[in-house]
Motif scaffolding. Sequence first.
Motif, short mmCIF file in Angstrom:
data_model
loop_
_atom_site.label_atom_id
_atom_site.label_comp_id
_atom_site.label_asym_id
_atom_site.label_seq_id
_atom_site.Cartn_x
_atom_site.Cartn_y
_atom_site.Cartn_z
N GLY A 259 -24.95 69.23 -92.91
CA GLY A 259 -25.21 67.96 -92.26
C GLY A 259 -24.00 67.29 -91.67
N SER A 260 -22.81 67.55 -92.14
CA SER A 260 -21.63 66.89 -91.63
C SER A 260 -21.17 67.54 -90.35
CB SER A 260 -20.50 66.94 -92.67
OG SER A 260 -19.35 66.33 -92.15
N LEU A 261 -21.05 66.74 -89.27
CA LEU A 261 -20.60 67.28 -88.00
C LEU A 261 -19.12 67.63 -88.03
CD1 LEU A 261 -22.53 64.93 -85.57
CD2 LEU A 261 -23.16 67.19 -86.37
N VAL A 262 -18.38 66.99 -88.90
CA VAL A 262 -16.97 67.32 -89.09
C VAL A 262 -16.76 67.53 -90.58
CG1 VAL A 262 -14.59 66.59 -88.76
CG2 VAL A 262 -16.32 65.91 -87.11
N ALA A 263 -16.53 68.76 -90.98
CA ALA A 263 -16.35 69.05 -92.39
C ALA A 263 -15.07 68.38 -92.90
CB ALA A 263 -16.27 70.56 -92.62
N PRO A 264 -15.04 67.99 -94.19
CA PRO A 264 -13.83 67.35 -94.74
C PRO A 264 -12.60 68.23 -94.56
CG PRO A 264 -15.67 67.15 -96.26
CD PRO A 264 -16.13 68.07 -95.16
N GLY A 265 -11.55 67.66 -94.02
CA GLY A 265 -10.31 68.38 -93.82
C GLY A 265 -10.26 69.22 -92.56
N ALA A 266 -11.38 69.24 -91.78
CA ALA A 266 -11.43 70.09 -90.58
C ALA A 266 -11.18 69.31 -89.31
CB ALA A 266 -12.78 70.80 -90.51
N LEU A 267 -10.78 68.04 -89.42
CA LEU A 267 -10.61 67.23 -88.22
C LEU A 267 -9.48 67.76 -87.34
CD1 LEU A 267 -11.39 64.80 -86.54
CD2 LEU A 267 -9.93 63.38 -87.98
N LEU A 268 -8.38 68.20 -87.93
CA LEU A 268 -7.27 68.72 -87.14
C LEU A 268 -7.72 69.91 -86.30
CD1 LEU A 268 -4.30 68.49 -89.67
CD2 LEU A 268 -4.62 67.16 -87.59
N ALA A 269 -8.45 70.83 -86.92
CA ALA A 269 -8.94 72.00 -86.18
C ALA A 269 -9.93 71.59 -85.09
CB ALA A 269 -9.59 72.99 -87.15
N ALA A 270 -10.77 70.60 -85.39
CA ALA A 270 -11.74 70.15 -84.40
C ALA A 270 -11.04 69.51 -83.20
CB ALA A 270 -12.71 69.15 -85.04
N LEU A 271 -10.01 68.70 -83.46
CA LEU A 271 -9.25 68.11 -82.36
C LEU A 271 -8.53 69.19 -81.55
CD1 LEU A 271 -7.74 64.96 -84.14
CD2 LEU A 271 -9.48 64.98 -82.35
N GLY A 272 -8.01 70.18 -82.23
CA GLY A 272 -7.37 71.29 -81.52
C GLY A 272 -8.35 72.02 -80.63
N VAL A 293 -4.49 62.36 -90.30
CA VAL A 293 -5.89 62.17 -89.92
C VAL A 293 -6.80 63.15 -90.68
CG1 VAL A 293 -5.24 61.35 -87.63
CG2 VAL A 293 -5.71 63.77 -87.98
N ALA A 294 -6.24 64.20 -91.23
CA ALA A 294 -7.06 65.14 -92.01
C ALA A 294 -7.61 64.50 -93.27
CB ALA A 294 -6.23 66.38 -92.37
N ARG A 295 -7.05 63.36 -93.67
CA ARG A 295 -7.49 62.69 -94.90
C ARG A 295 -8.49 61.57 -94.62
NH1 ARG A 295 -1.98 60.55 -96.92
NH2 ARG A 295 -3.35 59.47 -98.39
N LEU A 296 -8.91 61.41 -93.37
CA LEU A 296 -9.86 60.35 -93.05
C LEU A 296 -11.23 60.68 -93.61
CD1 LEU A 296 -8.98 59.57 -89.32
CD2 LEU A 296 -8.21 58.38 -91.37
N ASP A 297 -12.01 59.63 -93.86
CA ASP A 297 -13.39 59.85 -94.30
C ASP A 297 -14.21 60.40 -93.14
OD1 ASP A 297 -15.08 57.29 -93.15
OD2 ASP A 297 -12.96 56.89 -93.48
N ALA A 298 -15.41 60.89 -93.45
CA ALA A 298 -16.21 61.59 -92.46
C ALA A 298 -16.60 60.70 -91.28
CB ALA A 298 -17.48 62.15 -93.12
#
Length: 400
Positions: A259-272, A293-298
Amino acid sequence: MNRPRVELAFDRRFATLRILALAGVLVGYSLLLQRPSGARDWGLAAAGLVLCLVAGRWVFGALLAQSGLLVVAHALGSDTVSSLKVLAAVTLFELAVQQSGRRLAAGATVLALTIAVNRFEELPGGSLPVLYKMCIVAGAPLLMGSYVRVTRDAALQAREYANQQELRAEQRLLAARAAERTTIARELHDLVAHHVSSMVLRVGVARHVTATAGTTATTDPRITEVLDDLHASAGAALTDLRRLVTVLRAPDRTNPDIGSLVAPGALLAALGSVVEHSRQTGLTVTACVDPLVARLDAVRGLAVLRLAQEGLANAAKHGGPGARAELAVRVVEDVVHVTVHDDGAGKTRTPAPGPSGHGLIGMRERVDLLGGRLDVGPAAQGWRLSAELPSLGSHMEPQL
């Protein structure tokens, strides 16, 4: 719902405090206004105060004991009779505040009969004065205490009813939202996801045909690259749509991995991935992303990702050929700053024909929902998007 202070003063939990306050008043009365004349009176006064303190826990037994003490004090001709009457009347009031039914009727009857016994020599000639004293000492506390109890219970029932109504209204609102989410999910699945799925299949066929044709003829590698990129983008969009439909249908029972569109800790990879996709469209992108930013909430992580996607998409669409864009995501004092700036707006950025999109509206709504600030508009050179998402200290995951 807040309770009035006057009502709290007669709460059952504060019975001991009320009794202590009364005891303090009577001690002051005995020491300052009418001091007991001898050891006997001091003993009766002390016994009355002890019974007063006991009334905080055993009010019915204390009232019966005070009634008996009042008979003894009157028989001995003590000066403390008036004070003991006040103590007994207040104890009856406390009994009426706390209880109802047989015990209350028995306590009031015992106190009334005590007054009659003490004035027995005045009967039958002084029946009216004796009845009047019985009403004052026993009847008035009984009525006032019962009134306080009934009023307090009515207020409690009103609060419970209001809480039930509020809960029902909240449940109706949640049900309406669930129905709305289900409708949106159905439309997304039946319309958008269906068409995107069809696009993925057709692009896949085109890739297959192009690869087959390449064995017998020369195929421009750029066509293959575009088709591969289109197939990957459409596939990613379809995956996100399926996840979004899952979240809309069952937000509380959704598997976090699905259900999460951005998995926890995967924001850096998603931005890349967003930056790389923008570069494939011909936009020159320089990215500077803070590792924090990898530590931000979902919720905030998804907001940052969508801001970056929308900003770079607009730069690629309106910046013109050879445009350069800069993406900066920083965390400064628990505030996330997202900036997207391109340098091609001054020459080629013109309003697109047809209806305008909802990207800017969606960004503003997302930022406003998080209590942030969004500025979008022309800069000294090009176009600039700047957003702030504040108050992150309580939402950031602990650093390992």
